[in-house]
Motif scaffolding. Structure first.
Motif, mmCIF file in Angstrom:
data_model
loop_
_atom_site.group_PDB
_atom_site.id
_atom_site.type_symbol
_atom_site.label_atom_id
_atom_site.label_comp_id
_atom_site.label_asym_id
_atom_site.label_seq_id
_atom_site.Cartn_x
_atom_site.Cartn_y
_atom_site.Cartn_z
ATOM 1 N N UNK A 209 0.826 -1.202 0.000
ATOM 2 C CA UNK A 209 0.000 0.000 0.000
ATOM 3 C C UNK A 209 0.864 1.257 0.000
ATOM 4 N N UNK A 210 0.438 2.213 -0.807
ATOM 5 C CA UNK A 210 0.996 3.561 -0.764
ATOM 6 C C UNK A 210 -0.161 4.517 -0.507
ATOM 7 N N UNK A 211 0.052 5.448 0.392
ATOM 8 C CA UNK A 211 -0.989 6.412 0.747
ATOM 9 C C UNK A 211 -0.351 7.781 0.904
ATOM 10 N N UNK A 212 -0.867 8.757 0.192
ATOM 11 C CA UNK A 212 -0.403 10.130 0.309
ATOM 12 C C UNK A 212 -1.636 11.002 0.519
ATOM 13 N N UNK A 213 -1.662 11.755 1.621
ATOM 14 C CA UNK A 213 -2.826 12.575 1.914
ATOM 15 C C UNK A 213 -2.438 13.943 2.426
ATOM 16 N N UNK A 214 -3.358 14.885 2.257
ATOM 17 C CA UNK A 214 -3.105 16.261 2.680
ATOM 18 C C UNK A 214 -4.437 16.893 3.056
ATOM 19 N N UNK A 215 -4.438 17.602 4.167
ATOM 20 C CA UNK A 215 -5.638 18.324 4.595
ATOM 21 C C UNK A 215 -5.231 19.706 5.067
ATOM 22 N N UNK A 216 -6.036 20.701 4.753
ATOM 23 C CA UNK A 216 -5.767 22.058 5.215
ATOM 24 C C UNK A 216 -7.091 22.779 5.412
ATOM 25 N N UNK A 217 -7.051 23.770 6.275
ATOM 26 C CA UNK A 217 -8.246 24.562 6.509
ATOM 27 C C UNK A 217 -7.888 25.911 7.093
ATOM 28 N N UNK A 218 -8.744 26.887 6.861
ATOM 29 C CA UNK A 218 -8.537 28.247 7.365
ATOM 30 C C UNK A 218 -9.866 28.784 7.890
ATOM 31 N N UNK A 962 3.601 29.676 13.735
ATOM 32 C CA UNK A 962 3.255 28.301 13.427
ATOM 33 C C UNK A 962 3.824 27.334 14.436
ATOM 34 N N UNK A 963 3.174 26.172 14.540
ATOM 35 C CA UNK A 963 3.597 25.174 15.506
ATOM 36 C C UNK A 963 3.361 23.788 14.920
ATOM 37 N N UNK A 964 4.378 22.915 15.008
ATOM 38 C CA UNK A 964 4.242 21.506 14.648
ATOM 39 C C UNK A 964 3.628 20.774 15.833
ATOM 40 N N UNK A 965 2.317 20.610 15.781
ATOM 41 C CA UNK A 965 1.609 19.990 16.894
ATOM 42 C C UNK A 965 1.999 18.522 17.026
ATOM 43 N N UNK A 966 1.963 17.817 15.923
ATOM 44 C CA UNK A 966 2.371 16.429 15.826
ATOM 45 C C UNK A 966 3.240 16.276 14.582
ATOM 46 N N UNK A 967 3.818 15.113 14.419
ATOM 47 C CA UNK A 967 4.603 14.869 13.227
ATOM 48 C C UNK A 967 3.705 14.998 11.997
ATOM 49 N N UNK A 968 4.160 15.743 10.995
ATOM 50 C CA UNK A 968 3.441 15.968 9.731
ATOM 51 C C UNK A 968 2.163 16.779 9.919
ATOM 52 N N UNK A 969 2.058 17.541 11.008
ATOM 53 C CA UNK A 969 0.911 18.429 11.188
ATOM 54 C C UNK A 969 1.414 19.796 11.637
ATOM 55 N N UNK A 970 0.714 20.832 11.173
ATOM 56 C CA UNK A 970 1.164 22.208 11.424
ATOM 57 C C UNK A 970 -0.057 23.094 11.602
ATOM 58 N N UNK A 995 -7.825 38.461 12.033
ATOM 59 C CA UNK A 995 -7.156 37.236 12.485
ATOM 60 C C UNK A 995 -7.572 36.034 11.650
ATOM 61 N N UNK A 996 -6.676 35.037 11.586
ATOM 62 C CA UNK A 996 -7.010 33.797 10.896
ATOM 63 C C UNK A 996 -6.240 32.650 11.531
ATOM 64 N N UNK A 997 -6.827 31.468 11.420
ATOM 65 C CA UNK A 997 -6.218 30.244 11.927
ATOM 66 C C UNK A 997 -6.136 29.243 10.784
ATOM 67 N N UNK A 998 -4.948 28.710 10.567
ATOM 68 C CA UNK A 998 -4.725 27.774 9.466
ATOM 69 C C UNK A 998 -4.104 26.495 10.007
ATOM 70 N N UNK A 999 -4.555 25.359 9.479
ATOM 71 C CA UNK A 999 -3.895 24.100 9.831
ATOM 72 C C UNK A 999 -3.609 23.315 8.550
ATOM 73 N N UNK A 1000 -2.557 22.523 8.589
ATOM 74 C CA UNK A 1000 -2.201 21.642 7.490
ATOM 75 C C UNK A 1000 -1.788 20.302 8.077
ATOM 76 N N UNK A 1001 -2.210 19.232 7.410
ATOM 77 C CA UNK A 1001 -1.924 17.887 7.875
ATOM 78 C C UNK A 1001 -1.518 17.028 6.694
ATOM 79 N N UNK A 1002 -0.383 16.367 6.816
ATOM 80 C CA UNK A 1002 0.078 15.430 5.791
ATOM 81 C C UNK A 1002 0.102 14.039 6.394
ATOM 82 N N UNK A 1003 -0.386 13.049 5.643
ATOM 83 C CA UNK A 1003 -0.380 11.686 6.164
ATOM 84 C C UNK A 1003 -0.054 10.720 5.041
#
Length: 1016
Positions: A209-218, A962-970, A995-1003
């Motif tokens: 299996x190969x899995x590449x994912x990305x999530x972001x929101x503002x 910005x802050x790396x909350x977990x590995x591959x998440x910001x 003001x704005x809040x942004x998150x990005x997640x790679x998995x």
């Protein structure tokens, strides 16, 4: 006696060795003729002088079987021993077959698929080694040779097309670019008498299996009071705004041999205006100083793509091509978004599809006019990436015969303006080929409509033998759109009775219901073709009733009934007898054409003479007859060891019977000069004189040999810093003849003069007249190119002069890499047009590009400058416009941070009937990002948008943490002190004030495994 009977000589000359009594004299006869003593090479005798081995070289062979008789005589002249052997010298290939057990049929993305194709001559023997031919591969698969061509000759191109070289045992190896797309590969081989399709199935390979994912929101709070435009409502109250997306791609093995591919993009909405995703090399920057090549494993313009596959089966939901192209009458080749499945085995094949669509289908046939374009389509509501473009040459007397067909690729062979509905090619397209057959630009494409979506579906099944010598199939298609609905049912069969004897038949019925009523129509096709060493022939019957089909067939064959026979036979070694008889009938008008002709050829060493008789009669719609009775004569001569060919043909009408428009009194002069093993320079002029008018056609140009006995080599080794497809699209012009290691040239001339009224055939108005074009014109092009390891440049001049208008085009392109990591490019197209009514139009487009990305430096710079001008005079609304657009981007990496800067500017000016409108706009932006630690980072961003003419200026400036909350998440929290909103820029960076809040997640697959535990 040597060689072995199974030897396949590569050239028409044989080395022969014989072991015999040393006291005997040997005589050799080939095909009943004793060989010359000059062919004796040497003789070796043993020490006791009892046994000898004698060698002869250069024994002449003829195509086909050669009977070699060897006789040994004693001193009294008595025959003491004899033997004989048949050696077959293969003729040109006429058929091919897939050697599955010697092919590599894997689609795993890394292994190169290889098709082992054995070519057979007309007697069923393997083709001789060294023969060169051409081929095509249907999309989505790509020949590796095409990729190599893009890298070796990215700007000047390669007009020889894809070529194979036959190796030992008649096998050629067709290598494809590695791919992850399983399914059926279609290889098209144009043989002298027919085009054959060889099909092979690429199987998916099991994989982890190969899995590449990305999530972001503002999420942001807007405090902007003066904005460029209102922030779109994304579910908030106008002050609170939000945006986000989730996308992933997954592929892996399930349930044993099954392979599953899933892709999701929540931000992608289905579009009625586009199918398939393809990045336009003309968009964004022209050069990137890299070798990126586009490939897509999950083609879908909607949010979801799913494909399930195993061995020789797949089912998918996404964008697809129906691919029902095996037959002619029940052909159905369209592109949709929906469901498709396919199964293939050595003896069976099933394809089916279902789609809910509002698309329409269009097919256009445009005659080449001697220049590269633009050629206008009748519609401008094209679905992006839906077009299929071909260059097709048809026999000028019998348009049902396609003598050659080339499939073109967007960006590499042509560019398309979807909004204007125009095509421009990388090389000029003439109206006729070297044999004066008409050339068509055939374009199939989808259109988007406002009609309600409707269900379209189809299925095709096929059975056959594993060696592909017998095949039978059936097709059913239901098509619905707008106010029309219809069904197509077809059956077909093909049998190779021998390697060079083919029987094929098709029957199809279509019914369509429209507002004005229901229309039913039938179509038939039957052909028996044969080739052998001494005879060849063809019987055919074909009919298409008026209104048949769903617009997939050639327009020249609508409402026609055509049947006839043709044959050629060798009468000994010096004479050929040819005969032809056919009737063609227009079912709409009941007009018909009857032709009978015979021809006797005398073949000498350096000249071929022909003489014959022809009767041609047209019965027109009004019942009148147009008759020509002719004596036909001709001669061909080959000089200077085959480097120069001369051709003369004269068809003289007798007894005043010279009324047939297709067959008037005709005189043709032609000559060709062999420049290289692959190319020849040719020139021809044809003069006709008939009761309906006189014509003159002239052609001068370069022509590639379709079959040759030598291999193809490349003289310049090139390793460009940019992908070849991008360079070809932005800066490329095709050139043909290689003069030296660095220089190439190309050129051509076409002239037509006619007094005929109308440009169509007397029986089939949709078909061009066999003589003349309906318009007097002169078309010319000439060009040259230079290429070395680091630089490529190409230029071409084109013009076309007619009684109604004159057009001139200048095309330029250049690209270079003066040092590693630095790429430069230039392209230009200048066009001038003037009409007989005094209208004049000039349009110029110039482009400069720069890319600086050296590996050892931290700086990256990309820039593209474009200039476009347009001027029209002689009309009631004379106008002139020009615009200059520049896009500059840079990035500097340092330590734990990086700085990016962008500057985009546009100046436009437009003059219309005394009014002068102009303006300058620019966008300036910069961003700094610095890692404070492994967890925290800080960013500064600023942008300005300035309209100088209107005096408006908008700013955006802010800071974020910005802050790396977990590995591959910001996660980033920021505030824009100043802000504006503009749809062109806001999707990439958040410019609204507040003001704005942004998150990005790679998995990926490792992330998922860690969440579910272990290696599950």
């Amino acid at each position: 006696l040597w060689p072995d009977p199974n030897l396949g000589p590569a050239i028409p000359a044989l080395k022969l060795m014989l072991k015999h009594d040393a006291a005997h004299k040997v005589k050799i006869a080939i095909n009943g003729r004793e060989t010359s003593a000059l062919l004796f090479d040497n003789q070796v005798i043993n020490l006791t002088k009892t046994v000898a081995v004698t060698t002869w070289r250069g024994l002449p062979l003829s195509e086909g079987d050669n009977l070699i008789v060897v006789q040994c005589f004693d001193e009294n002249g008595e025959v003491q021993a004899s033997t004989e052997r048949t050696i077959h010298f293969a003729s040109a290939p006429v058929r091919a077959e897939l050697i599955k057990d010697r092919s590599v049929l894997t689609a795993d993305g890394t292994t190169q698929p290889i098709l082992a194709i054995r070519f057979l001559d007309k007697d069923g023997y393997p083709a001789r080694e060294g023969v060169v031919g051409t081929y095509e591969i249907d999309a989505p698969y790509v020949a590796q040779q095409a990729i190599d061509d893009l890298q070796d000759r990215p700007v000047v191109g390669n007009n020889r097309g894809l070529r194979f070289v036959v190796g030992p045992d008649g096998i050629a190896w067709i290598r494809l670019q590695p791919t992850t797309q399983s399914g059926e590969v279609t290889l098209r081989l144009p043989f002298p008498q027919w085009e054959q399709e060889v099909r092979a199935w690429l199987q998916p390979a099991p994989r982890d299996w190969i899995l590449v994912g990305f999530a972001e929101g503002t999420v942001g709070y807007n405090t902007l009071s003066e904005n460029v435009e209102t922030i779109p409502d994304r579910g908030g109250d106008g002050e609170i705004y939000e945006d986000g997306q989730v996308s992933f791609f997954a592929k892996g093995q399930i349930k044993g041999e099954w392979l599953l591919t899933v892709a999701l993009n929540s931000d992608r909405k289905p579009s009625r205006e586009q199918l398939f995703r393809q990045i336009d090399p003309n968009a964004y920057y022209s050069l990137y100083a890299d070798r990126t090549v586009q490939q897509y494993d999950a083609q879908s313009t909607g949010p979801l793509y799913v494909k399930l596959e195993r061995a020789q089966f797949y089912a998918l939901f996404g964008d697809f091509q129906t691919g029902m192209t095996v037959t002619e009458l029940s052909r159905y080749n369209r592109v949709f978004r929906g469901f498709k499945t396919e199964y293939a085995s050595p003896s069976a094949n099933i394809t089916g599809f279902v789609t809910d669509t509002r698309q329409g289908f269009a097919k256009e046939e445009i005659r080449g006019d001697g220049v590269s374009g633009p050629y206008a389509l009748s519609a401008n509501n094209l679905v992006l990436n839906s077009e299929h473009v071909y260059i097709e040459t048809r026999d000028r007397f019998r348009t049902e015969i396609v003598t050659s067909r080339s499939t073109l690729a967007r960006h590499l062979d042509y560019t398309i303006d979807y909004q204007a509905g125009t095509l421009t090619f990388r090389e000029p397209v003439f109206s006729r080929d070297a044999d004066l057959n008409p050339i068509f630009i055939v374009v199939d494409y989808e259109t988007y409509t406002t009609a309600e979506a409707s269900l379209n579906y189809g299925v095709r099944g096929e059975l056959g033998t594993s060696n592909q010598r017998i095949r039978a199939g059936a097709t059913y298609v239901h098509e619905e759109g707008g106010t029309a609905e219809g069904d197509l049912i077809g059956a077909d069969a093909e049998v190779f009775l021998r390697a060079a004897t083919r029987l094929r038949a098709e029957l199809a019925h279509s019914s369509r219901t429209r507002v004005e009523g229901k229309a039913d129509a039938l179509a038939y096709l039957g052909e028996l073709e044969h080739q052998s060493a001494i005879a060849s022939g063809r019987l055919y019957y074909r009919e298409q009733e008026e209104g048949f089909g769903f617009g997939q067939q050639n327009l020249t064959e609508a409402a026609s009934r055509k049947f006839g026979a043709e044959a050629k036979s060798e009468l000994g070694s010096r004479f050929n007898l040819k005969g032809l008889a056919y009737r063609h009938r227009n079912l709409s008008t009941d007009a018909n054409r009857d032709v009978i002709e015979s021809d006797l050829e005398l073949i000498q060493e350096y000249v071929t003479l022909r003489s014959g008789f022809r009767f041609a009669q047209d019965k027109l719609e009004d019942g009148s007859l147009q008759i020509s009775r002719q004596v036909t004569t001709g001669a061909n001569s080959s000089l200077w060891k085959g480097r120069v060919d001369l051709r003369l043909q004269h068809d003289q009408s007798l007894d005043g019977a010279n009324a047939n428009q297709a067959y008037p009194t005709r005189t043709l002069f032609g000559a060709s000069l062999k420049l290289t093993d692959d190319w020849k320079l040719f020139g021809e002029e044809e003069l006709t004189h008939g009761d309906s008018g006189n014509t003159t056609i002239s052609r001068v140009g370069l022509e590639a040999k379709p079959w040759a006995g030598s291999t193809v080599t490349s003289s310049v080794e090139r390793q460009p810093g940019d992908a070849g497809s991008r360079l070809r699209s932005n800066f490329g012009l095709k050139q043909s003849l290689q003069l030296s290691e660095h220089w190439l040239v190309d050129g051509g001339l076409e002239h037509s003069n006619t007094t005929l009224t109308g440009s169509g055939d007397a029986i089939f108005p949709n078909a061009p007249s066999p003589s003349g074009s309906g318009q007097d014109f002169v078309a010319f092009f000439g060009g040259g190119a230079y290429q070395d390891v680091y630089w490529s440049a190409s230029g071409r001049l084109e013009f076309r002069f007619t009684d109604s208008d004159d057009r001139v085009f200048v095309n330029l392109g250049a690209t270079g890499e003066p040092k590693p990591g630095l790429g430069l490019g230039f392209s230009g197209r200048l066009s001038f047009a003037s009409g007989s009514n005094g209208n004049k139009r000039s349009e110029h487009a110039l482009r400069l590009a720069l890319a600086h990305r050296p590996r050892e430096h931290n700086w990256t710079i990309l820039d593209k400058l474009e200039l476009h001008t347009l001027k029209e005079t002689g009309t009631a609304t004379d106008s002139e416009s020009w615009r200059v657009v520049n896009n500059f981007g840079s990035n500097w990496r340092f330590g734990r941070g990086q700085v990016s800067a962008q500057y985009g500017s546009k100046y436009a000016r437009y003059e219309l009937v005394g009014q002068d409108l102009s303006g300058y706009t620019d966008l300036l932006g910069a961003e700094l990002r610095h890692d404070l630690s492994d967890i925290f980072d800080i960013g500064l961003r600023g942008q300005s948008l300035h309209g100088y003419k209107s005096g408006t200026m908008d700013y955006s400036a802010g800071v974020s943490l910005g802050m790396n909350v977990l590995e591959n998440s910001w996660v980033s929290l920021g505030y824009n002190l100043l802000g504006f909103h503009d749809e062109d820029f806001s999707r990439a960076s958040y410019t609204a004030q507040g003001p704005f809040l942004t998150f990005r997640l790679k998995f990926d697959q490792a992330t998922v495994r860690s969440l579910v535990g272990g290696d599950q």
